[in-house]
Enzyme design. Structure first.
Site, PDB file in Angstrom:
ATOM      1  N   HIS A  17     -58.411  72.252 147.344  1.00  0.00           N
ATOM      2  CA  HIS A  17     -57.155  72.789 147.891  1.00  0.00           C
ATOM      3  C   HIS A  17     -57.331  73.154 149.362  1.00  0.00           C
ATOM      4  O   HIS A  17     -56.468  72.872 150.193  1.00  0.00           O
ATOM      5  CB  HIS A  17     -56.739  74.067 147.151  1.00  0.00           C
ATOM      6  CG  HIS A  17     -56.375  73.880 145.710  1.00  0.00           C
ATOM      7  ND1 HIS A  17     -56.965  74.580 144.691  1.00  0.00           N
ATOM      8  CD2 HIS A  17     -55.448  73.091 145.118  1.00  0.00           C
ATOM      9  CE1 HIS A  17     -56.432  74.231 143.535  1.00  0.00           C
ATOM     10  NE2 HIS A  17     -55.510  73.320 143.760  1.00  0.00           N
ATOM     11  N   LYS A  41     -48.277  78.099 132.420  1.00  0.00           N
ATOM     12  CA  LYS A  41     -49.695  77.730 132.467  1.00  0.00           C
ATOM     13  C   LYS A  41     -50.647  78.779 131.888  1.00  0.00           C
ATOM     14  O   LYS A  41     -51.819  78.496 131.727  1.00  0.00           O
ATOM     15  CB  LYS A  41     -50.098  77.401 133.908  1.00  0.00           C
ATOM     16  CG  LYS A  41     -49.803  75.957 134.275  1.00  0.00           C
ATOM     17  CD  LYS A  41     -50.711  75.480 135.375  1.00  0.00           C
ATOM     18  CE  LYS A  41     -50.793  73.983 135.417  1.00  0.00           C
ATOM     19  NZ  LYS A  41     -51.660  73.487 136.482  1.00  0.00           N
ATOM     20  N   ARG A  90     -55.412  63.018 144.437  1.00  0.00           N
ATOM     21  CA  ARG A  90     -56.819  62.821 144.088  1.00  0.00           C
ATOM     22  C   ARG A  90     -56.963  61.438 143.452  1.00  0.00           C
ATOM     23  O   ARG A  90     -56.653  60.441 144.061  1.00  0.00           O
ATOM     24  CB  ARG A  90     -57.283  63.948 143.164  1.00  0.00           C
ATOM     25  CG  ARG A  90     -57.259  65.323 143.850  1.00  0.00           C
ATOM     26  CD  ARG A  90     -57.410  66.440 142.864  1.00  0.00           C
ATOM     27  NE  ARG A  90     -56.314  66.401 141.898  1.00  0.00           N
ATOM     28  CZ  ARG A  90     -56.270  67.049 140.758  1.00  0.00           C
ATOM     29  NH1 ARG A  90     -57.267  67.799 140.414  1.00  0.00           N
ATOM     30  NH2 ARG A  90     -55.220  66.960 139.968  1.00  0.00           N
ATOM     31  N   SER A 128     -58.916  73.129 139.221  1.00  0.00           N
ATOM     32  CA  SER A 128     -59.144  74.542 138.916  1.00  0.00           C
ATOM     33  C   SER A 128     -59.647  74.709 137.490  1.00  0.00           C
ATOM     34  O   SER A 128     -60.509  75.552 137.228  1.00  0.00           O
ATOM     35  CB  SER A 128     -57.848  75.337 139.113  1.00  0.00           C
ATOM     36  OG  SER A 128     -57.425  75.235 140.442  1.00  0.00           O
TER      37      SER A 128
END
Ligand code: COA
Length: 159
Positions: A17, A41, A90, A128
């Site tokens: 990030h 989440k 990514r 993450s």
């Protein structure tokens, strides 16, 4: 003045990030890191702690500020006077999902453009949740996160 938003959940912020934020800050005059509540989440860190961790990680970038938000990203971008949303791309697996979000955001607010910055190879498979998994199992995660995130993760998993 070109102002951009770099949105995400940042649970927690990783070096992947930080790479995207730093590169966005070198292109745009002003960057707002938009930390989403992401209620669905079930995050490890609450919103205010995620904001704090991002703030500490970007403290040397003078044109970057950090704000928490809930609701639609395009509404928040509009409210902040930002015309661009910057996202990191990514692996190819990101593409379909990012394409869908960018297309929907375009439908919602034509004035907000989405820009993609390609992640460098060393961060292509970083996320993450992978960092959280490493930290929870005593794996070596330190090189994947900004320095200030290391004690925060250790403390979170020491409980
Ligand atoms: N480096 C490392 N990891 C990265 C990364 C990068 N450059 N870019 C993304 N990731 C990872 C994150 O770490 C996260 O990993 P995890 O799920 O394993 O924890 C994963 O990719 C997803 O990232 P996240 O930050 O949750 O972002 P997202 O792409 O799912 O989108 C918002 C987050 C806030 C932008 C999006 O949910 C949103 O717009 N919410 C507001 C509601 C809205 O407007 N909805 C309509 C959109 S069409």
């Amino acid at each position: 003045m070109k102002k951009a938003l770099v949105p995400g959940t940042f649970d927690p912020i990783t070096n992947g990030h930080l790479d995207i934020i730093t590169r966005a800050a070198s292109i745009f005059d002003e960057v707002v890191v938009a930390v989403a509540l992401s209620a669905k989440k079930n995050t490890l860190f609450p919103l205010d702690r995620r904001v704090e961790l991002v703030e500490e990680a970007v403290k040397d970038l003078p044109n970057v500020t950090v704000k928490g938000f809930d609701g639609l990203l395009t509404d928040f971008a509009f409210e902040q006077g930002a015309h661009c949303v910057v996202k990191g791309l990514r692996a190819i697996t990101d593409f379909e999902y990012e394409f869908q979000m960018a297309a929907m955001n375009w439908q919602l607010h034509r004035a907000v453009e989405t820009f993609f910055i390609m992640s460098p190879p060393e961060y292509m498979y970083l996320s993450s949740s992978i960092v959280r998994e490493l930290a929870s199992m005593n794996g070596k995660f330190e090189k994947f996160v900004p320095e200030n995130v290391v004690p925060a993760l250790k403390e979170a998993y020491s409980k």
